[in-house]
Design a protein around this motif. Structure first.
Motif, short mmCIF file in Angstrom:
data_model
loop_
_atom_site.label_atom_id
_atom_site.label_comp_id
_atom_site.label_asym_id
_atom_site.label_seq_id
_atom_site.Cartn_x
_atom_site.Cartn_y
_atom_site.Cartn_z
N GLU A 126 0.83 -1.20 0.10
CA GLU A 126 -0.14 0.12 -0.09
C GLU A 126 0.79 1.40 -0.05
O GLU A 126 0.58 2.23 -0.83
CB GLU A 126 -0.86 0.10 1.28
CG GLU A 126 -2.22 -0.98 1.17
CD GLU A 126 -2.74 -1.11 2.36
OE1 GLU A 126 -2.82 0.03 3.19
OE2 GLU A 126 -3.55 -1.93 2.56
N ILE A 127 2.05 1.30 0.83
CA ILE A 127 2.85 2.32 0.98
C ILE A 127 3.36 2.57 -0.48
O ILE A 127 3.67 3.81 -0.97
CB ILE A 127 3.97 2.24 1.86
CG1 ILE A 127 3.20 2.23 3.23
CG2 ILE A 127 5.00 3.25 1.95
CD1 ILE A 127 4.22 1.99 4.25
N LYS B 7 2.29 1.96 -3.38
CA LYS B 7 1.28 2.42 -4.29
C LYS B 7 1.13 3.90 -4.25
O LYS B 7 1.01 4.80 -5.23
CB LYS B 7 -0.03 1.85 -3.95
CG LYS B 7 -0.10 0.37 -4.60
CD LYS B 7 -1.64 -0.26 -4.45
CE LYS B 7 -1.77 -1.70 -5.05
NZ LYS B 7 -3.16 -2.22 -4.44
N ARG B 8 0.84 4.25 -2.63
CA ARG B 8 0.80 5.88 -2.44
C ARG B 8 2.13 6.69 -2.91
O ARG B 8 2.35 7.68 -3.29
CB ARG B 8 1.05 5.95 -1.00
CG ARG B 8 -0.78 5.29 -0.61
CD ARG B 8 -0.56 5.85 1.09
NE ARG B 8 -1.90 4.77 1.73
CZ ARG B 8 -2.13 4.71 2.95
NH1 ARG B 8 -1.16 5.18 3.79
NH2 ARG B 8 -3.13 4.25 3.40
N LEU C 127 2.26 7.45 -6.61
CA LEU C 127 1.41 8.69 -6.78
C LEU C 127 1.86 9.90 -6.09
O LEU C 127 1.56 11.04 -6.62
CB LEU C 127 0.15 8.24 -6.27
CG LEU C 127 -0.72 7.11 -6.89
CD1 LEU C 127 -1.99 6.89 -6.16
CD2 LEU C 127 -0.99 7.40 -8.25
N SER C 128 2.91 9.74 -5.27
CA SER C 128 3.54 11.18 -4.73
C SER C 128 4.51 11.57 -5.63
O SER C 128 4.83 11.48 -6.85
CB SER C 128 4.21 10.68 -3.55
OG SER C 128 5.27 9.89 -3.46
N LYS D 287 9.68 10.23 -3.67
CA LYS D 287 10.18 8.71 -4.35
C LYS D 287 11.50 8.62 -4.23
O LYS D 287 12.03 7.52 -4.01
CB LYS D 287 9.62 8.88 -5.92
CG LYS D 287 8.34 8.87 -6.15
CD LYS D 287 7.90 8.82 -7.85
CE LYS D 287 6.56 8.77 -7.99
NZ LYS D 287 6.30 9.05 -9.19
#
Length: 146
Positions: free
Chosen positions: A29-30, A32-33, A36-37, A42
Protein backbone atom coordinates in the motif's frame (compact mmCIF):
# COMPACT_ATOMS: atom_id res chain seq x y z
CA UNK A 1 18.98 -24.12 30.53
CA UNK A 2 17.32 -21.56 28.25
CA UNK A 3 14.80 -22.94 25.79
CA UNK A 4 13.44 -20.54 23.15
CA UNK A 5 10.62 -22.96 22.39
CA UNK A 6 9.30 -22.99 25.96
CA UNK A 7 7.75 -20.61 28.40
CA UNK A 8 6.07 -17.24 28.04
CA UNK A 9 8.29 -16.10 25.16
CA UNK A 10 7.27 -18.91 22.83
CA UNK A 11 6.42 -17.56 19.40
CA UNK A 12 3.64 -19.14 17.41
CA UNK A 13 4.40 -19.81 13.77
CA UNK A 14 0.90 -18.94 12.55
CA UNK A 15 0.95 -15.62 14.38
CA UNK A 16 4.32 -14.70 12.88
CA UNK A 17 3.13 -15.67 9.41
CA UNK A 18 -0.06 -13.61 9.76
CA UNK A 19 1.84 -10.56 11.00
CA UNK A 20 4.38 -10.86 8.20
CA UNK A 21 1.59 -11.03 5.61
CA UNK A 22 -0.09 -7.99 7.12
CA UNK A 23 3.21 -6.09 7.03
CA UNK A 24 3.74 -7.03 3.37
CA UNK A 25 0.26 -5.72 2.50
CA UNK A 26 1.04 -2.45 4.30
CA UNK A 27 4.32 -2.12 2.41
CA UNK A 28 2.53 -2.70 -0.91
CA UNK A 29 0.00 0.00 0.00
CA UNK A 30 2.84 2.37 0.85
CA UNK A 31 4.46 1.54 -2.48
CA UNK A 32 1.24 2.49 -4.32
CA UNK A 33 1.00 5.76 -2.40
CA UNK A 34 4.65 6.50 -3.04
CA UNK A 35 4.16 5.88 -6.76
CA UNK A 36 1.45 8.59 -6.77
CA UNK A 37 3.50 11.04 -4.70
CA UNK A 38 6.06 13.65 -5.71
CA UNK A 39 9.40 12.81 -7.27
CA UNK A 40 11.19 14.18 -4.21
CA UNK A 41 9.44 11.67 -1.93
CA UNK A 42 10.05 8.88 -4.42
CA UNK A 43 13.79 9.49 -4.44
CA UNK A 44 13.93 9.76 -0.65
CA UNK A 45 11.98 6.61 0.18
CA UNK A 46 12.01 4.33 -2.87
CA UNK A 47 15.29 2.59 -2.03
CA UNK A 48 14.42 1.81 1.60
CA UNK A 49 10.88 0.79 0.66
CA UNK A 50 12.20 -1.55 -2.03
CA UNK A 51 14.63 -3.09 0.47
CA UNK A 52 11.78 -3.63 2.93
CA UNK A 53 9.59 -5.15 0.23
CA UNK A 54 12.37 -7.50 -0.85
CA UNK A 55 13.02 -8.57 2.73
CA UNK A 56 9.31 -9.12 3.34
CA UNK A 57 8.96 -11.18 0.17
CA UNK A 58 12.02 -13.24 1.18
CA UNK A 59 10.38 -13.82 4.55
CA UNK A 60 7.22 -15.04 2.80
CA UNK A 61 9.35 -17.50 0.81
CA UNK A 62 10.92 -18.75 4.06
CA UNK A 63 7.46 -19.24 5.55
CA UNK A 64 6.44 -21.22 2.47
CA UNK A 65 9.56 -23.38 2.85
CA UNK A 66 8.79 -23.96 6.53
CA UNK A 67 5.22 -24.88 5.66
CA UNK A 68 6.43 -27.37 3.06
CA UNK A 69 8.86 -28.92 5.56
CA UNK A 70 6.05 -29.06 8.12
CA UNK A 71 3.90 -31.01 5.66
CA UNK A 72 6.79 -33.38 4.91
CA UNK A 73 7.30 -33.89 8.62
CA UNK A 74 3.59 -34.54 9.14
CA UNK A 75 3.72 -37.18 6.41
CA UNK A 76 6.83 -38.72 7.94
CA UNK A 77 5.21 -38.87 11.39
CA UNK A 78 1.90 -40.10 9.90
CA UNK A 79 0.10 -37.04 11.24
CA UNK A 80 -2.66 -34.97 9.66
CA UNK A 81 -1.00 -32.13 7.72
CA UNK A 82 -3.64 -29.62 8.79
CA UNK A 83 -3.66 -30.59 12.46
CA UNK A 84 0.09 -30.78 13.07
CA UNK A 85 1.18 -27.88 15.22
CA UNK A 86 4.86 -26.95 15.11
CA UNK A 87 4.59 -25.51 18.60
CA UNK A 88 3.22 -28.78 19.98
CA UNK A 89 5.82 -30.77 18.08
CA UNK A 90 8.67 -28.62 19.41
CA UNK A 91 7.22 -28.82 22.90
CA UNK A 92 7.12 -32.62 22.67
CA UNK A 93 10.68 -32.69 21.32
CA UNK A 94 11.87 -30.42 24.14
CA UNK A 95 10.20 -32.62 26.75
CA UNK A 96 11.72 -35.73 25.18
CA UNK A 97 15.16 -34.09 25.17
CA UNK A 98 14.87 -33.12 28.84
CA UNK A 99 13.76 -36.61 29.86
CA UNK A 100 16.47 -38.20 27.72
CA UNK A 101 19.18 -36.03 29.31
CA UNK A 102 17.91 -36.86 32.81
CA UNK A 103 17.91 -40.58 32.02
CA UNK A 104 21.40 -40.27 30.56
CA UNK A 105 22.65 -38.55 33.72
CA UNK A 106 21.11 -41.27 35.91
CA UNK A 107 22.61 -43.98 33.72
CA UNK A 108 26.04 -42.33 33.80
CA UNK A 109 25.84 -42.02 37.59
CA UNK A 110 24.85 -45.68 37.93
CA UNK A 111 27.70 -46.69 35.64
CA UNK A 112 30.18 -44.72 37.75
CA UNK A 113 28.84 -46.36 40.90
CA UNK A 114 29.20 -49.79 39.29
CA UNK A 115 32.81 -49.03 38.34
CA UNK A 116 33.55 -47.95 41.93
CA UNK A 117 31.90 -51.11 43.31
CA UNK A 118 33.77 -53.25 40.80
CA UNK A 119 37.11 -51.71 41.73
CA UNK A 120 36.32 -52.14 45.41
CA UNK A 121 35.39 -55.78 44.85
CA UNK A 122 38.61 -56.38 42.86
CA UNK A 123 40.67 -54.92 45.69
CA UNK A 124 38.78 -57.04 48.22
CA UNK A 125 39.32 -60.21 46.17
CA UNK A 126 42.99 -59.35 45.69
CA UNK A 127 43.35 -58.89 49.44
CA UNK A 128 41.56 -62.18 50.15
CA UNK A 129 43.77 -63.97 47.62
CA UNK A 130 46.85 -62.50 49.25
CA UNK A 131 45.66 -63.61 52.70
CA UNK A 132 44.84 -67.07 51.44
CA UNK A 133 48.20 -67.42 49.71
CA UNK A 134 49.95 -66.16 52.84
CA UNK A 135 47.94 -68.61 54.91
CA UNK A 136 48.76 -71.54 52.59
CA UNK A 137 52.46 -70.77 52.59
CA UNK A 138 52.36 -70.28 56.33
CA UNK A 139 50.67 -73.65 56.81
CA UNK A 140 52.98 -75.44 54.44
CA UNK A 141 55.95 -73.96 56.26
CA UNK A 142 54.65 -75.24 59.60
CA UNK A 143 53.88 -78.61 58.07
CA UNK A 144 57.44 -79.00 56.87
CA UNK A 145 58.75 -78.38 60.38
CA UNK A 146 56.78 -81.31 61.83
Amino acid sequence: MYCPLCGPFRIHFDVMRTEASANLKKLLEIEKRLFLSTDDLKTQHAKSLQGSLNASKDLQKEFATIEKKKEELADYLCEDRKKLSLEDLFSTMTTFRELFLKALQVENQERKEQVVKSEKRKKQLKGEDAKRLKGEYGKSGTLNKN
